[in-house]
Design a protein around this motif. Structure first.
Motif, PDB file in Angstrom:
ATOM      1  N   ALA A  19     -25.006 -28.017   4.460  1.00  0.00           N
ATOM      2  CA  ALA A  19     -25.166 -26.832   3.611  1.00  0.00           C
ATOM      3  C   ALA A  19     -24.776 -25.566   4.370  1.00  0.00           C
ATOM      4  O   ALA A  19     -24.060 -24.702   3.839  1.00  0.00           O
ATOM      5  CB  ALA A  19     -26.606 -26.738   3.111  1.00  0.00           C
ATOM      6  N   ILE A  20     -25.212 -25.446   5.611  1.00  0.00           N
ATOM      7  CA  ILE A  20     -24.874 -24.271   6.422  1.00  0.00           C
ATOM      8  C   ILE A  20     -23.375 -24.229   6.696  1.00  0.00           C
ATOM      9  O   ILE A  20     -22.740 -23.174   6.598  1.00  0.00           O
ATOM     10  CB  ILE A  20     -25.667 -24.287   7.745  1.00  0.00           C
ATOM     11  CG1 ILE A  20     -27.154 -24.082   7.469  1.00  0.00           C
ATOM     12  CG2 ILE A  20     -25.143 -23.216   8.707  1.00  0.00           C
ATOM     13  CD1 ILE A  20     -28.036 -24.302   8.682  1.00  0.00           C
ATOM     14  N   THR A  71     -20.884 -25.607   4.949  1.00  0.00           N
ATOM     15  CA  THR A  71     -20.119 -25.293   3.744  1.00  0.00           C
ATOM     16  C   THR A  71     -20.317 -23.843   3.333  1.00  0.00           C
ATOM     17  O   THR A  71     -19.376 -23.184   2.870  1.00  0.00           O
ATOM     18  CB  THR A  71     -20.512 -26.237   2.597  1.00  0.00           C
ATOM     19  OG1 THR A  71     -20.472 -27.593   3.051  1.00  0.00           O
ATOM     20  CG2 THR A  71     -19.554 -26.086   1.425  1.00  0.00           C
ATOM     21  N   PHE A  72     -21.527 -23.336   3.511  1.00  0.00           N
ATOM     22  CA  PHE A  72     -21.766 -21.904   3.277  1.00  0.00           C
ATOM     23  C   PHE A  72     -20.816 -21.064   4.131  1.00  0.00           C
ATOM     24  O   PHE A  72     -20.195 -20.114   3.639  1.00  0.00           O
ATOM     25  CB  PHE A  72     -23.216 -21.554   3.610  1.00  0.00           C
ATOM     26  CG  PHE A  72     -23.527 -20.085   3.474  1.00  0.00           C
ATOM     27  CD1 PHE A  72     -24.051 -19.587   2.296  1.00  0.00           C
ATOM     28  CD2 PHE A  72     -23.280 -19.195   4.523  1.00  0.00           C
ATOM     29  CE1 PHE A  72     -24.318 -18.223   2.159  1.00  0.00           C
ATOM     30  CE2 PHE A  72     -23.551 -17.841   4.391  1.00  0.00           C
ATOM     31  CZ  PHE A  72     -24.068 -17.354   3.206  1.00  0.00           C
ATOM     32  N   ALA A  90     -25.703 -31.167  -0.664  1.00  0.00           N
ATOM     33  CA  ALA A  90     -25.804 -30.107   0.332  1.00  0.00           C
ATOM     34  C   ALA A  90     -24.562 -29.230   0.342  1.00  0.00           C
ATOM     35  O   ALA A  90     -24.653 -27.992   0.449  1.00  0.00           O
ATOM     36  CB  ALA A  90     -26.023 -30.720   1.718  1.00  0.00           C
ATOM     37  N   GLN A  91     -23.398 -29.845   0.232  1.00  0.00           N
ATOM     38  CA  GLN A  91     -22.142 -29.094   0.247  1.00  0.00           C
ATOM     39  C   GLN A  91     -22.029 -28.171  -0.964  1.00  0.00           C
ATOM     40  O   GLN A  91     -21.622 -27.002  -0.838  1.00  0.00           O
ATOM     41  CB  GLN A  91     -20.966 -30.068   0.305  1.00  0.00           C
ATOM     42  CG  GLN A  91     -20.852 -30.792   1.638  1.00  0.00           C
ATOM     43  CD  GLN A  91     -20.161 -32.141   1.534  1.00  0.00           C
ATOM     44  OE1 GLN A  91     -19.737 -32.564   0.454  1.00  0.00           O
ATOM     45  NE2 GLN A  91     -20.035 -32.832   2.653  1.00  0.00           N
ATOM     46  N   GLY A 129     -24.549 -25.312  -0.555  1.00  0.00           N
ATOM     47  CA  GLY A 129     -24.072 -24.342   0.427  1.00  0.00           C
ATOM     48  C   GLY A 129     -22.942 -23.494  -0.101  1.00  0.00           C
ATOM     49  O   GLY A 129     -22.919 -22.270   0.100  1.00  0.00           O
TER      50      GLY A 129
END
Length: 211
Positions: A8-9, A11-12, A82-83, A86
């Motif tokens: 997530a981080i 991709t963010f 998660a992706q 993010g």
């Protein structure tokens, strides 16, 4: 959970940095600068969170890893969630800053639907093939992150005029949800990258692109 948080981080970071470049700096840096923003973000995250999750940052990469036998289906689905989370979080930050994250949208270019579909499948296949090859057991290289980031940069240089370049469903969801016309074309930027990534994984698993 730690891997999913890392995805997530990562991709963010990819979406935030690239969309910020497109939204605020496109006139200053042009297509080459935009291409580098995507590639450099991947390089940064490859070394920053790669040791935790592999830094997929992209559902097409995760399906490639799944088809290659490197992860289970539950792991892949967790990465996908998660992706997307993010990417959407970054899009909302850009929305708060500019009012228009859809500036980074993926759309069928003047070359038409067939060209867009072919480009997204082929480019994603090549991208995931590089990732799987550069990170394979026994042959991984310390410069894998750099090779992967430069490949993504090259793909953007080649394809911005064709589709704006997706090769990443999470990236396209993050931009196309905010524009009606782009939302109608989102299916292409989900189906084509996933097909290209899956094909790369199948060939890798069968030894055709594996050492």
């Amino acid at each position: 959970m730690k891997k999913n948080i890392a995805e997530a981080i990562g991709t963010f970071t990819l979406v935030f940095m690239s969309f910020s470049t497109i939204t605020f700096m496109a006139d200053q840096v042009g297509a080459l600068g935009i291409s580098l923003s995507f590639g450099l973000a991947v390089v940064a995250m490859a070394y920053g969170i790669g040791p935790i999750s592999g830094a997929h940052l992209n559902p097409a990469v995760s399906i490639g890893a799944f088809m290659a036998g490197r992860m289970s289906m539950p792991e892949m689905i967790g990465y996908w969630v998660a992706q997307v989370v993010g990417g959407l979080a970054a899009a909302f930050v850009i929305l708060a800053m500019s009012g228009d994250p859809a500036m980074a949208k993926n759309m069928i270019g003047p070359q038409g639907l067939a060209a867009a579909l072919i480009f997204e499948v082929v480019a994603t296949f090549l991208f995931v093939t590089v990732i799987l090859g550069a990170t394979q057991d026994g042959h991984a290289t310390p410069v894998a992150g750099l090779a992967i980031g430069l490949t993504l940069t090259l793909i953007h240089i080649a394809g911005i005029a064709i589709t704006g370049v997706s090769v990443n469903p999470a990236r396209s969801i993050a931009s196309n949800l905010f524009d009606g016309a782009a939302l109608a074309q989102l299916w292409l930027f989900l189906v084509a990258p996933l097909a290209g990534g899956a094909l790369a994984g199948i060939l890798h698993k069968n030894g055709l692109t594996r050492a």
